[in-house]
Write a protein that holds these residues in place. Structure first.
Motif, short mmCIF file in Angstrom:
data_model
loop_
_atom_site.label_atom_id
_atom_site.label_comp_id
_atom_site.label_asym_id
_atom_site.label_seq_id
_atom_site.Cartn_x
_atom_site.Cartn_y
_atom_site.Cartn_z
N GLU A 174 0.81 -1.23 0.00
CA GLU A 174 0.00 0.00 0.00
C GLU A 174 0.84 1.28 0.00
OE1 GLU A 174 0.46 -2.13 3.53
OE2 GLU A 174 -1.03 -2.84 2.13
N ASP A 175 2.12 1.17 0.36
CA ASP A 175 3.01 2.34 0.35
C ASP A 175 3.68 2.55 -1.01
OD1 ASP A 175 2.48 2.75 3.04
OD2 ASP A 175 4.16 1.47 3.67
N GLY A 176 3.45 1.63 -1.98
CA GLY A 176 4.07 1.76 -3.29
C GLY A 176 5.45 1.16 -3.37
N THR A 177 5.82 0.32 -2.39
CA THR A 177 7.12 -0.35 -2.37
C THR A 177 6.95 -1.77 -2.91
OG1 THR A 177 7.67 0.93 -0.40
CG2 THR A 177 9.08 -0.94 -0.90
N VAL A 178 7.96 -2.27 -3.62
CA VAL A 178 7.90 -3.61 -4.19
C VAL A 178 7.79 -4.63 -3.06
CG1 VAL A 178 9.15 -5.34 -5.55
CG2 VAL A 178 9.20 -2.95 -6.24
N SER A 179 6.73 -5.47 -3.13
CA SER A 179 6.56 -6.51 -2.12
C SER A 179 6.90 -7.90 -2.65
CB SER A 179 5.13 -6.50 -1.57
OG SER A 179 4.20 -6.78 -2.61
N ALA A 180 6.84 -8.09 -3.98
CA ALA A 180 7.18 -9.39 -4.57
C ALA A 180 7.44 -9.22 -6.06
CB ALA A 180 6.06 -10.40 -4.35
N VAL A 181 8.35 -10.03 -6.59
CA VAL A 181 8.62 -10.08 -8.02
C VAL A 181 8.54 -11.55 -8.43
CG1 VAL A 181 10.28 -9.62 -9.86
CG2 VAL A 181 10.14 -8.07 -7.89
N ASP A 182 7.59 -11.88 -9.31
CA ASP A 182 7.41 -13.25 -9.77
C ASP A 182 7.63 -13.32 -11.27
OD1 ASP A 182 6.59 -14.22 -7.20
OD2 ASP A 182 4.62 -13.33 -7.55
N GLU A 183 8.16 -14.45 -11.72
CA GLU A 183 8.36 -14.66 -13.15
C GLU A 183 7.59 -15.90 -13.57
OE1 GLU A 183 11.92 -15.23 -16.43
OE2 GLU A 183 12.40 -14.56 -14.41
N PHE A 184 6.86 -15.78 -14.68
CA PHE A 184 6.06 -16.88 -15.20
C PHE A 184 6.49 -17.16 -16.64
CE2 PHE A 184 3.38 -14.48 -12.23
CZ PHE A 184 3.13 -15.46 -11.29
N GLY A 185 6.41 -18.43 -17.02
CA GLY A 185 6.77 -18.84 -18.38
C GLY A 185 5.65 -19.63 -19.02
N MET A 186 5.97 -20.28 -20.13
CA MET A 186 4.97 -21.07 -20.86
C MET A 186 4.43 -22.21 -19.99
SD MET A 186 4.54 -20.17 -24.15
CE MET A 186 4.15 -21.65 -25.02
N GLU A 187 5.27 -22.78 -19.17
CA GLU A 187 4.84 -23.91 -18.35
C GLU A 187 3.84 -23.50 -17.27
OE1 GLU A 187 8.39 -21.96 -16.62
OE2 GLU A 187 7.98 -22.78 -18.58
N ASP A 188 3.75 -22.21 -16.98
CA ASP A 188 2.81 -21.74 -15.96
C ASP A 188 1.44 -21.38 -16.54
OD1 ASP A 188 4.72 -21.83 -13.82
OD2 ASP A 188 5.64 -20.05 -14.71
N GLY A 189 1.31 -21.43 -17.87
CA GLY A 189 0.05 -21.06 -18.51
C GLY A 189 -1.00 -22.15 -18.34
N ARG A 190 -2.25 -21.76 -18.53
CA ARG A 190 -3.35 -22.71 -18.45
C ARG A 190 -4.20 -22.57 -19.70
NH1 ARG A 190 -6.04 -21.05 -13.06
NH2 ARG A 190 -4.39 -19.56 -12.79
N VAL A 191 -4.78 -23.67 -20.13
CA VAL A 191 -5.69 -23.65 -21.27
C VAL A 191 -7.07 -23.29 -20.75
CG1 VAL A 191 -6.74 -25.03 -23.09
CG2 VAL A 191 -4.34 -25.37 -22.49
#
Length: 165
Positions: free
Chosen positions: A98-115
């Motif tokens: 809520e303060d505008g500070t980075v709380s998490a950085v996640d990376e997703f690829g093709m294997e994380d996709g869903r049909v």
């Protein structure tokens, strides 16, 4: 002899055209990472302004989570007339508190996709379906409504007050 050279030249030209038509073309879409790698973002230190300065504007922001920014890139392979095939997809999700500070950085690829399975049902409409003959002959013999008191057939029964009345 001359005919065989023409046939040979035509065969070589057609073969070259067929081979080049089957050559895949790779295209990159979306966010371009500086130097090909995502710069390091520090959780609890970086803010929205530093992320904007480092990565630029996000590809999209979360619909329900307005405090999440997504940087999306994809590489597609185009082959002749076929539907393009996605070879690589990379999504970086940067979440802020809520303060505008980075709380998490996640990376997703093709294997994380869903049909996603779409429902192919149709929504029924009101009324009845007319045959082709009813559609063609539906207004034959009907008189215009202006001949019966000058009222118009407005959609939804709208019309408001009559002028002069």
């Amino acid at each position: 002899m001359r005919l065989s050279r023409v046939i040979l030249a035509t065969t070589v030209a057609l073969s070259a055209a067929v081979v080049t038509a089957c050559n895949p073309t790779l295209r990159s879409h979306g966010f371009r990472y500086p130097d090909g790698e995502v710069p390091e973002l520090t959780v609890g230190v970086d803010s929205q302004s530093t992320v904007l300065a480092t990565l630029g504007n996000p590809s999209t922001r979360g619909t329900f989570e307005q405090d999440t920014w997504y940087y999306i890139s994809a590489t597609r392979e185009y082959l002749a007339y076929l539907r393009p095939d996605t070879r690589e997809r990379r999504i970086i999700a940067v979440r802020f508190d809520e303060d505008g500070t980075v709380s998490a950085v996640d990376e997703f690829g093709m294997e994380d996709g869903r049909v996603v399975a779409f429902v192919d049902r149709e929504t029924p409409t009101r009324g009845r379906e007319l045959t082709i003959l009813e559609q063609l002959l539906g207004n034959v013999g009907r008189l215009p409504s202006e001949q019966f008191g000058g009222e118009q057939n407005l959609p939804g029964g709208a019309g408001g007050p009559r002028p002069g009345g």
